[in-house]
Design a protein around this motif. Sequence first.
Motif, mmCIF file in Angstrom:
data_model
loop_
_atom_site.group_PDB
_atom_site.id
_atom_site.type_symbol
_atom_site.label_atom_id
_atom_site.label_comp_id
_atom_site.label_asym_id
_atom_site.label_seq_id
_atom_site.Cartn_x
_atom_site.Cartn_y
_atom_site.Cartn_z
ATOM 1 N N GLY A 195 0.796 -1.208 0.000
ATOM 2 C CA GLY A 195 0.000 0.000 0.000
ATOM 3 C C GLY A 195 0.833 1.264 0.000
ATOM 4 O O GLY A 195 2.054 1.237 0.090
ATOM 5 N N GLY A 196 0.141 2.407 -0.089
ATOM 6 C CA GLY A 196 0.796 3.684 -0.293
ATOM 7 C C GLY A 196 1.764 4.098 0.789
ATOM 8 O O GLY A 196 2.691 4.854 0.540
ATOM 9 N N SER A 197 1.550 3.637 2.027
ATOM 10 C CA SER A 197 2.440 4.055 3.117
ATOM 11 C C SER A 197 3.757 3.304 3.105
ATOM 12 O O SER A 197 4.672 3.653 3.859
ATOM 13 N N THR A 198 3.876 2.269 2.269
ATOM 14 C CA THR A 198 5.101 1.463 2.255
ATOM 15 C C THR A 198 5.692 1.326 0.853
ATOM 16 O O THR A 198 6.355 0.346 0.555
ATOM 17 N N PHE A 199 5.431 2.289 -0.022
ATOM 18 C CA PHE A 199 6.057 2.255 -1.340
ATOM 19 C C PHE A 199 7.571 2.349 -1.181
ATOM 20 O O PHE A 199 8.088 3.038 -0.287
ATOM 21 N N LYS A 200 8.291 1.682 -2.089
ATOM 22 C CA LYS A 200 9.745 1.643 -1.989
ATOM 23 C C LYS A 200 10.381 1.792 -3.368
ATOM 24 O O LYS A 200 9.890 1.228 -4.350
ATOM 25 N N LEU A 201 11.476 2.541 -3.434
ATOM 26 C CA LEU A 201 12.324 2.581 -4.614
ATOM 27 C C LEU A 201 13.487 1.647 -4.343
ATOM 28 O O LEU A 201 14.213 1.813 -3.358
ATOM 29 N N TYR A 206 14.566 2.252 -0.598
ATOM 30 C CA TYR A 206 14.298 3.558 -0.011
ATOM 31 C C TYR A 206 12.792 3.789 0.081
ATOM 32 O O TYR A 206 12.047 3.430 -0.840
ATOM 33 N N ARG A 207 12.352 4.411 1.156
ATOM 34 C CA ARG A 207 10.935 4.750 1.275
ATOM 35 C C ARG A 207 10.580 5.833 0.264
ATOM 36 O O ARG A 207 11.346 6.768 0.034
ATOM 37 N N LEU A 208 9.391 5.682 -0.294
ATOM 38 C CA LEU A 208 8.924 6.569 -1.350
ATOM 39 C C LEU A 208 7.568 7.133 -0.969
ATOM 40 O O LEU A 208 6.655 6.387 -0.606
ATOM 41 N N ASN A 209 7.420 8.447 -1.039
ATOM 42 C CA ASN A 209 6.128 9.056 -0.747
ATOM 43 C C ASN A 209 5.125 8.710 -1.841
ATOM 44 O O ASN A 209 5.456 8.769 -3.030
ATOM 45 N N PRO A 210 3.904 8.354 -1.490
ATOM 46 C CA PRO A 210 2.883 8.122 -2.512
ATOM 47 C C PRO A 210 2.577 9.415 -3.261
ATOM 48 O O PRO A 210 2.817 10.514 -2.758
ATOM 49 N N LEU A 220 8.142 11.580 -4.400
ATOM 50 C CA LEU A 220 9.590 11.677 -4.198
ATOM 51 C C LEU A 220 10.019 10.811 -3.020
ATOM 52 O O LEU A 220 9.195 10.314 -2.246
ATOM 53 N N LEU A 221 11.325 10.640 -2.869
ATOM 54 C CA LEU A 221 11.839 9.840 -1.774
ATOM 55 C C LEU A 221 11.513 10.493 -0.432
ATOM 56 O O LEU A 221 11.608 11.716 -0.278
ATOM 57 N N THR A 222 11.137 9.659 0.516
ATOM 58 C CA THR A 222 10.847 10.137 1.859
ATOM 59 C C THR A 222 12.147 10.591 2.520
ATOM 60 O O THR A 222 13.180 9.930 2.395
#
Length: 501
Positions: free
Chosen positions: A315-321, A338-342, A351-353
């Motif tokens: 889900g959106g809170s755990t997107f990753k690059l 890397y964590r990624l902002n939805p 963008l990257l968190t």
Amino acid sequence: MARIRAARWKAALAALAAACTAVLAGPATGPAAAVETPVVQPLTAGADQFRLTDTDYTAATANLYSHQLTRHAGLADVVTTDYTTDSAGQDDGWLRLRQMRPCAGLEQAGLPPADVDKKTAWCWSSAYGDDTTQHWYPQGLSTTGTADGGDGAIQGRSVTAVAWHYTTYADDPVTDGCKTNNLLKLTLVDRATGKYRHVLLVEPTGTSATASDFTFVTGHGGGIAWYANHLYVTDTANGIRVFDLDKLAKVDTYGSGVGTYGMNGGRSSACGYPYVLPETHRYFQARKAPSCAANAPIDPASLCFSWLALDKTGGGSTFKLVTGEWYGETYGSRVVRYRLNPASSATDPGLLTTSGERTVVQDAFTTPAYRGLQGGMTWTDAQGVVNFAFSKGCGTKPAVLSHTWTGDTRPVTGCGSESAWGGNWGAGSPQALSYWPKLGTEQVDELWGLTEGICRPRGDKHFATGADDSGVCASYSGTTTASLRTVFAVGFTDPAVQGRH
């Protein structure tokens, strides 16, 4: 054990079908019973290890877009607008949209093997040598399917993007400007028509909000990942670049005879290409990697950013690059997520968190059983296990596709096993891997990839013994360069794909 494996596979397929934006397929087989070293292992990273710092070009790009690059464009413009003349009104076939075509002859060795259902099998146009050029090499791949996930389209178009880097040779008459080594361009391919166009990747010449010029960018282009309007591109020893698809623009001066770039006398140009894609962010690691060569030792403090993928699992809170390293002769390259902002985030959408002005590392892994990883992706299955797909290049020999997971202890397929040429996949050095979940309302669950290889004839001045006379090129007797360059899509949940290791 067979019943357990079948149950896990059915459960995984059911989970996958229910998820439009995440890949939730479980392992095709269970972990081996023998107590051996897992082929992928979690890596405990230090507090600041692998974290990146953002250099923000947003204001500079916005100024260019408002005052210099004012002929704004979208994906539809790039992949549907044909040109028969250059900016001076002269006939110029080099500018026309080019057409992907069916693969034929030796090229078919660059596709996945016969037991894998190939949903797409494209080869590049030969009209201007995209299939056989010895200067441009295709590397990273991503799609609007990855970028969107809802219906597989961005700006109403379903598009595959491929990054290429330029290679110079010692005998080249020109090795700078628009023929600089590792010059980068992007190709956008319309899925519906197979038509495509090259676009130059560019960056402002400064970060100021008054920046009034731009230049080309360089790099290997080994990995790209498309999310929303952002295109992430590896910058091997340094970090990651970000380009904004909402800032696509057409330049003033274009054509096959144009060798300028940036602003010249108030007019923009881009090495002859009609369109530019500007950079908005550049993420740097604290220390540039000392070496990313095939036999380089792994540096604990710095990464070699060789490939990229997007992991929307959870889900959106755990997107990753996801990024990984290529070392052709050194085992144990790292995979870092890397964590990624939805895209819906109120802060830095897509963008990257960041925390404390540096990017946040979700987790990291080491791969002691692998070397030469040229592409990869990750996902978490319905049982909460992190899974990996890797492509391992073996020159012009059949390469390796590997599906594995944390805890997997099966022996890894190598370039010298399974057949006379080894491997279990396509020849010609498979590169990036990218997941395409949906096309319109249809759940397609596709795994996309590409190959980069060519076979040079023995009389070619750049022929290299051991590189151009091995694998499927060993018996090549043609007098001109032959292509092994393909772009393909296979069924991600196909057991013939998930079952390879």
